[in-house]
Design a protein around this motif. Sequence first.
Motif, PDB file in Angstrom:
ATOM      1  N   VAL A  70     -42.963  -0.750  55.259  1.00 41.41           N
ATOM      2  CA  VAL A  70     -43.477  -1.988  55.506  1.00 41.41           C
ATOM      3  C   VAL A  70     -42.499  -2.576  56.374  1.00 41.41           C
ATOM      4  O   VAL A  70     -42.805  -3.196  57.821  1.00 41.41           O
ATOM      5  CB  VAL A  70     -44.090  -2.920  54.659  1.00 41.41           C
ATOM      6  CG1 VAL A  70     -44.699  -4.191  55.224  1.00 41.41           C
ATOM      7  CG2 VAL A  70     -45.471  -2.231  53.979  1.00 41.41           C
ATOM      8  N   PHE A  71     -41.289  -2.772  55.849  1.00 40.09           N
ATOM      9  CA  PHE A  71     -40.265  -3.649  56.587  1.00 40.09           C
ATOM     10  C   PHE A  71     -39.469  -2.862  57.631  1.00 40.09           C
ATOM     11  O   PHE A  71     -38.485  -3.458  58.167  1.00 40.09           O
ATOM     12  CB  PHE A  71     -39.591  -4.475  55.631  1.00 40.09           C
ATOM     13  CG  PHE A  71     -40.374  -5.466  54.670  1.00 40.09           C
ATOM     14  CD1 PHE A  71     -40.616  -6.555  55.689  1.00 40.09           C
ATOM     15  CD2 PHE A  71     -40.758  -5.151  53.525  1.00 40.09           C
ATOM     16  CE1 PHE A  71     -41.421  -7.618  54.881  1.00 40.09           C
ATOM     17  CE2 PHE A  71     -41.373  -6.093  52.917  1.00 40.09           C
ATOM     18  CZ  PHE A  71     -41.870  -7.314  53.377  1.00 40.09           C
TER      19      PHE A  71
ATOM     20  N   SER B  17     -41.299 -13.182  55.319  1.00 41.93           N
ATOM     21  CA  SER B  17     -40.949 -11.951  54.748  1.00 41.93           C
ATOM     22  C   SER B  17     -40.791 -11.761  53.287  1.00 41.93           C
ATOM     23  O   SER B  17     -41.523 -10.786  52.622  1.00 41.93           O
ATOM     24  CB  SER B  17     -39.647 -11.357  55.321  1.00 41.93           C
ATOM     25  OG  SER B  17     -39.799 -11.118  56.593  1.00 41.93           O
ATOM     26  N   PHE B  20     -44.218 -12.151  51.886  1.00 44.23           N
ATOM     27  CA  PHE B  20     -45.151 -11.271  51.821  1.00 44.23           C
ATOM     28  C   PHE B  20     -44.637 -10.105  50.645  1.00 44.23           C
ATOM     29  O   PHE B  20     -45.433  -9.427  50.105  1.00 44.23           O
ATOM     30  CB  PHE B  20     -45.139 -10.398  53.360  1.00 44.23           C
ATOM     31  CG  PHE B  20     -45.975  -9.356  53.254  1.00 44.23           C
ATOM     32  CD1 PHE B  20     -47.381  -9.538  53.712  1.00 44.23           C
ATOM     33  CD2 PHE B  20     -45.723  -8.112  53.275  1.00 44.23           C
ATOM     34  CE1 PHE B  20     -48.309  -8.659  53.889  1.00 44.23           C
ATOM     35  CE2 PHE B  20     -46.552  -6.886  53.425  1.00 44.23           C
ATOM     36  CZ  PHE B  20     -47.999  -7.185  53.780  1.00 44.23           C
ATOM     37  N   GLU B  21     -43.210 -10.038  50.699  1.00 49.99           N
ATOM     38  CA  GLU B  21     -42.751  -9.033  49.798  1.00 49.99           C
ATOM     39  C   GLU B  21     -43.299  -9.451  48.405  1.00 49.99           C
ATOM     40  O   GLU B  21     -43.581  -8.328  47.514  1.00 49.99           O
ATOM     41  CB  GLU B  21     -41.331  -8.872  49.992  1.00 49.99           C
ATOM     42  CG  GLU B  21     -40.622  -7.668  49.194  1.00 49.99           C
ATOM     43  CD  GLU B  21     -39.283  -7.510  49.545  1.00 49.99           C
ATOM     44  OE1 GLU B  21     -38.684  -8.097  50.586  1.00 49.99           O
ATOM     45  OE2 GLU B  21     -38.559  -6.709  49.035  1.00 49.99           O
ATOM     46  N   LEU B  24     -46.833  -8.347  48.114  1.00 51.98           N
ATOM     47  CA  LEU B  24     -47.049  -6.772  47.765  1.00 51.98           C
ATOM     48  C   LEU B  24     -46.658  -6.307  46.685  1.00 51.98           C
ATOM     49  O   LEU B  24     -47.318  -5.583  45.911  1.00 51.98           O
ATOM     50  CB  LEU B  24     -45.884  -6.238  49.019  1.00 51.98           C
ATOM     51  CG  LEU B  24     -45.911  -4.727  49.058  1.00 51.98           C
ATOM     52  CD1 LEU B  24     -45.424  -4.205  50.553  1.00 51.98           C
ATOM     53  CD2 LEU B  24     -44.830  -4.187  48.211  1.00 51.98           C
ATOM     54  N   TYR B  57     -49.131  -6.635  57.046  1.00 51.42           N
ATOM     55  CA  TYR B  57     -47.946  -7.598  57.532  1.00 51.42           C
ATOM     56  C   TYR B  57     -47.708  -8.109  58.917  1.00 51.42           C
ATOM     57  O   TYR B  57     -47.446  -9.054  59.292  1.00 51.42           O
ATOM     58  CB  TYR B  57     -46.534  -6.773  57.007  1.00 51.42           C
ATOM     59  CG  TYR B  57     -45.178  -7.603  57.148  1.00 51.42           C
ATOM     60  CD1 TYR B  57     -45.130  -8.708  56.581  1.00 51.42           C
ATOM     61  CD2 TYR B  57     -44.323  -6.707  58.106  1.00 51.42           C
ATOM     62  CE1 TYR B  57     -43.818  -9.277  56.884  1.00 51.42           C
ATOM     63  CE2 TYR B  57     -43.261  -7.462  58.384  1.00 51.42           C
ATOM     64  CZ  TYR B  57     -42.852  -8.552  57.671  1.00 51.42           C
ATOM     65  OH  TYR B  57     -41.777  -9.561  57.737  1.00 51.42           O
TER      66      TYR B  57
END
Lengths: 150, 198
Positions: A70-71, B17, B20-21, B24, B57
């Motif tokens: 994802v990143f 970020s 979101f992480e 997730l 994302y």
Amino acid sequence: MNCKNVQNRLSAYIDGELPGKEMLELRHHVHECASCSREAEEIQALKAMIAHTNSYAPPEGFESRLVAHVFREERAAAASGWRTHLGLASVAVAAAMAAFVVASKVSEPSKQPLTAADSYSSEITQDQAYYSGMDPLNGSTVVPASYAGQ
Amino acid sequence: MLFTLFKDQAITAQDRSALFESLLKSSYRQAYNLACRLTGNPAEAEDLVQETFLRAYRFFHRYDEALPFTSWLYRIMTNAHIDSVRRRSRLKTLSLEQPSNSTAASWELPDHESTADRTLMQDTMGENVQMALQTMTPEFRTAVLLADVEGMAYEEIAEVMETSIGTVRSRIHRGRKQLRKFLTKRCPQTYGGFGSEL
């Protein structure tokens, strides 16, 4: 209320998704009708079967793979951006240093010391000019013409 | 001033970020379970979950925090799954006429040796239900799974599937009917009672 009509709404009835009045009507019919009652039980059994079958757990290491996936783009872009910024900054610093050095050289006054020979030569020249009747500094006549030769 | 502005933007992106992480990590297991049910295959489920979180994302700035994160995520997953099924004609669907003794051979499960996979393979009931689910259209399968596995209300399913409550009701009704028909035909001893009225 016929059975066909009831059975088309049985799923929603089992899920409790009918308006209040319809719920009551269907409950009454299901209670009275053996065929619709059996149908309702079967839907309930199927629903329980779907809900209670074993759930899947993700395989080992899936979380880290997922995060990396994802990143990935963002982190690659960030790393690339830092490299670009670092490169540009290095070029800018080098250019600034070069400019400073050049500017220093250009603006620095000449500080070469006079030698002894230069000093004597200058004095002799000035003496010769004086004896010839000229002010060596501004070129005017030092001795008035009326006194000349006295 | 310009430096402060850039610094603020950098912090916001970093926070985004991190948020979101964190979401997730708290939801991927549930998402993976649903993906396995939708695809019927752990390898495809992994791809679906990755695609879902990647899309989520990219569009995280559009996420409305009033909606539960999983509902928003399932909307993305549902669309990704339906897109994928439509795009790939090689989807492994099983015919109702397929002989019952070819179950293990025809259901292509990668050998992940995970407890969950083994348990599921050993669980005949779960296996048959899973196979029955794979015979359905992705729209019917999704509606049934969201109702029965995720326990969502029809209104929520309608929101996830971006359709009306009436359509959800119809999909669930017809989907369950198809499931019962499949199970009755395939395993009459176990599910003999099912579909007697069909």
